[in-house]
Motif scaffolding. Structure first.
Motif, short mmCIF file in Angstrom:
data_model
loop_
_atom_site.label_atom_id
_atom_site.label_comp_id
_atom_site.label_asym_id
_atom_site.label_seq_id
_atom_site.Cartn_x
_atom_site.Cartn_y
_atom_site.Cartn_z
N ALA A 72 33.56 36.57 41.62
CA ALA A 72 34.48 36.12 40.57
C ALA A 72 33.80 35.25 39.52
O ALA A 72 33.90 35.52 38.32
CB ALA A 72 35.67 35.40 41.19
N ALA A 73 33.10 34.21 39.94
CA ALA A 73 32.50 33.30 38.95
C ALA A 73 31.20 33.91 38.40
O ALA A 73 30.88 33.73 37.23
CB ALA A 73 32.22 31.94 39.58
N HIS A 84 35.29 29.67 47.81
CA HIS A 84 36.59 29.38 47.20
C HIS A 84 37.66 29.47 48.30
O HIS A 84 37.48 30.20 49.28
CB HIS A 84 36.84 30.46 46.13
CG HIS A 84 37.99 30.18 45.23
ND1 HIS A 84 39.29 30.48 45.57
CD2 HIS A 84 38.05 29.65 43.98
CE1 HIS A 84 40.09 30.15 44.57
NE2 HIS A 84 39.36 29.63 43.60
N ASP A 101 31.99 37.45 46.92
CA ASP A 101 32.93 36.91 45.93
C ASP A 101 32.16 36.81 44.61
O ASP A 101 31.36 35.90 44.42
CB ASP A 101 33.42 35.54 46.40
CG ASP A 101 34.31 34.88 45.36
OD1 ASP A 101 34.52 35.48 44.28
OD2 ASP A 101 34.77 33.75 45.61
N GLN A 156 28.14 33.28 42.93
CA GLN A 156 28.00 31.99 42.24
C GLN A 156 29.06 31.05 42.79
O GLN A 156 30.25 31.39 42.78
CB GLN A 156 28.18 32.15 40.73
CG GLN A 156 28.12 30.82 39.98
CD GLN A 156 28.26 30.99 38.48
OE1 GLN A 156 27.65 31.87 37.88
NE2 GLN A 156 29.07 30.14 37.86
N ILE A 185 31.70 28.22 43.13
CA ILE A 185 32.61 27.54 42.21
C ILE A 185 32.41 26.03 42.27
O ILE A 185 32.68 25.31 41.32
CB ILE A 185 34.08 27.90 42.50
CG1 ILE A 185 34.97 27.33 41.42
CG2 ILE A 185 34.51 27.45 43.87
CD1 ILE A 185 36.43 27.69 41.53
N MET A 187 40.33 39.89 47.66
CA MET A 187 39.78 39.37 48.92
C MET A 187 40.83 39.37 50.02
O MET A 187 40.52 39.59 51.19
CB MET A 187 39.20 37.99 48.68
CG MET A 187 38.01 38.14 47.72
SD MET A 187 36.98 36.73 47.45
CE MET A 187 37.96 35.73 46.37
N ASN A 224 44.00 40.09 40.95
CA ASN A 224 42.92 39.14 40.64
C ASN A 224 41.90 39.18 41.79
O ASN A 224 42.08 39.97 42.73
CB ASN A 224 43.48 37.72 40.44
CG ASN A 224 44.50 37.36 41.50
OD1 ASN A 224 44.35 37.73 42.66
ND2 ASN A 224 45.54 36.65 41.12
N ALA A 225 40.91 38.31 41.73
CA ALA A 225 39.90 38.29 42.80
C ALA A 225 40.53 37.86 44.12
O ALA A 225 40.21 38.39 45.19
CB ALA A 225 38.77 37.33 42.42
N THR A 226 41.46 36.93 44.06
CA THR A 226 42.13 36.45 45.27
C THR A 226 42.81 37.61 45.99
O THR A 226 42.68 37.78 47.21
CB THR A 226 43.19 35.38 44.88
OG1 THR A 226 42.51 34.29 44.27
CG2 THR A 226 43.99 34.91 46.07
N TYR A 253 39.92 38.50 33.79
CA TYR A 253 40.06 37.48 32.75
C TYR A 253 38.82 36.59 32.72
O TYR A 253 38.48 35.99 31.70
CB TYR A 253 41.33 36.63 32.95
CG TYR A 253 41.24 35.69 34.12
CD1 TYR A 253 40.74 34.40 33.97
CD2 TYR A 253 41.63 36.10 35.40
CE1 TYR A 253 40.64 33.54 35.04
CE2 TYR A 253 41.52 35.26 36.49
CZ TYR A 253 41.03 33.99 36.30
OH TYR A 253 40.90 33.15 37.37
N LYS A 254 38.12 36.51 33.85
CA LYS A 254 36.90 35.68 33.88
C LYS A 254 35.78 36.33 33.07
O LYS A 254 34.90 35.67 32.58
CB LYS A 254 36.45 35.46 35.31
CG LYS A 254 37.37 34.52 36.07
CD LYS A 254 36.81 34.22 37.42
CE LYS A 254 37.71 33.28 38.19
NZ LYS A 254 37.78 31.95 37.59
N SER A 295 37.88 39.01 39.05
CA SER A 295 39.06 38.83 38.17
C SER A 295 38.61 39.13 36.75
O SER A 295 37.66 38.50 36.27
CB SER A 295 39.55 37.38 38.20
OG SER A 295 40.35 37.12 39.31
N THR A 354 33.16 27.90 35.15
CA THR A 354 33.65 28.62 36.33
C THR A 354 34.32 29.93 35.98
O THR A 354 35.11 30.45 36.75
CB THR A 354 34.65 27.76 37.12
OG1 THR A 354 35.68 27.33 36.24
CG2 THR A 354 33.99 26.60 37.79
#
Ligand code: PLP
Length: 311
Positions: A223-224, A141, A221, A195, A197, A119, A114-116, A246-247, A244, A50
């Motif tokens: 993120a993943a 998500h 989204d 993608q 989650i 959004m 971050n992605a959150t 870090y992903k 995000s 993820t």
């Protein structure tokens, strides 16, 4: 008499003779030994589905070199340390757009936590009104599901499109019907994960264009998805794509982006102002003027800069 080490080597050689393809990925073994040695020293087998990739030692060393070898001032001032930080941020912004192949005359990259957060920026600022619509797939998500609270507060309608087992995909005809059933809505936002989650399914990026044909804005989204796939925004022209970092890189947390199509961004109305997002705010006159473009969406000081003294 063979010792255990000789025995292991012999078995390994026999294994290689039987599976020559194994050596084609020896670069990964080397990387694991040099850049991710903490996996073996701590006995971890790390499986990621993820987008929680791991950082390499080199990334940390490079970042430490950057911090220790420079004086990073608070951005957006005119002294040398500040200009250095501002330049670095702007270089990074250009690299982000390059990374996603986003045309720079059409898109901008807003840095977020971050992605959150990316959004939420869209959800809280989208001009939902009575009769407007927010359409989303079942497998979003919760950071996307939460946007429904903003649209409901404005009297807009939330609609979900189910995913169907066992493939956990959407029926194409249901999506088509939902996109064309627009009622009296003026503003319509479709949100879905490139993608999922929940299932790992890659939903078709072709939906973006189809939604546009029916007058929908699209929040993708990503993120993943971007952890292991290339998102080409020049081809898949989402209005908003949330990420995000870090992903993608494993490090650092606390930095994401909202890649936004400038024309779609103009629709958004921020519900508040903060340090960094305004040109002027007056306490006495009870007025404020939001900065244009990215600045109007970046609250406070960006990650990796010094604590903020922006007002
Ligand atoms: C598809 C998807 N969207 C959104 C998020 C939220 O990302 P973050 O917690 O970094 O904001 C995740 C996190 O795993 C995700 O996989």
């Amino acid at each position: 008499m063979k010792n255990a080490e000789d025995g292991r080597r012999e078995s390994f050689e026999e294994f290689l003779a039987e599976c020559p393809g194994y050596e084609q990925t020896s670069r990964i073994d080397e990387l694991r030994a040099t850049e991710y040695s903490r996996l073996d020293s701590q006995g971890h087998i790390y499986l990621d589905y993820t987008g929680g990739g791991l950082y390499s030692d080199l990334q940390i060393r490079k970042h430490m070199d950057l911090l220790l070898g420079n004086v990073l001032g608070n951005p957006h001032s005119f002294n040398p340390t500040s200009s250095f930080t501002t330049d670095m941020v702007e270089r990074c912004r250009r690299r982000v757009l390059e990374f996603f192949n986003a045309p720079t005359d059409e898109y901008i990259a807003i840095f977020t936590a971050n992605a959150t957060h990316a959004m939420k920026l869209v959800g809280e600022s989208y001009p939902f009104d009575r009769g407007d619509m927010f359409l989303l797939s079942f497998d979003n998500h919760n950071s996307v599901n939460g946007i429904r609270e903003f649209d409901r507060a404005c009297g807009a309608i939330t609609r979900y499109i189910p995913v169907v087992p066992p493939d956990m995909r959407l029926y194409d005809r249901v999506l088509k019907r939902s996109l064309s059933d627009v009622g009296d809505s003026k503003n319509r936002l479709l949100a879905y994960p490139a993608q999922s989650i929940f299932s790992g399914v890659h939903h078709p990026l072709e939906w973006i264009e189809r939604a546009h044909e029916h007058g929908w804005d699209v929040l993708l989204d990503a993120a993943a998805f971007v952890a292991t796939n290339r998102l080409d925004i020049s081809r898949w022209k989402a209005d908003f794509a949330a990420v995000s970092f870090y992903k993608v890189f494993g490090y650092p947390t606390g930095v994401g982006t909202l890649v936004a199509r400038c024309e779609a961004l103009e629709k958004l109305r921020r519900p508040w102002f903060a340090g960094g997002t305004i040109t002027v705010a007056s306490v006495q006159a009870d007025k404020y003027y939001l900065a244009e473009g990215v600045e109007g969406f970046e609250d406070g000081t960006l990650h990796a800069c010094r604590p903020s003294r922006r007002v």
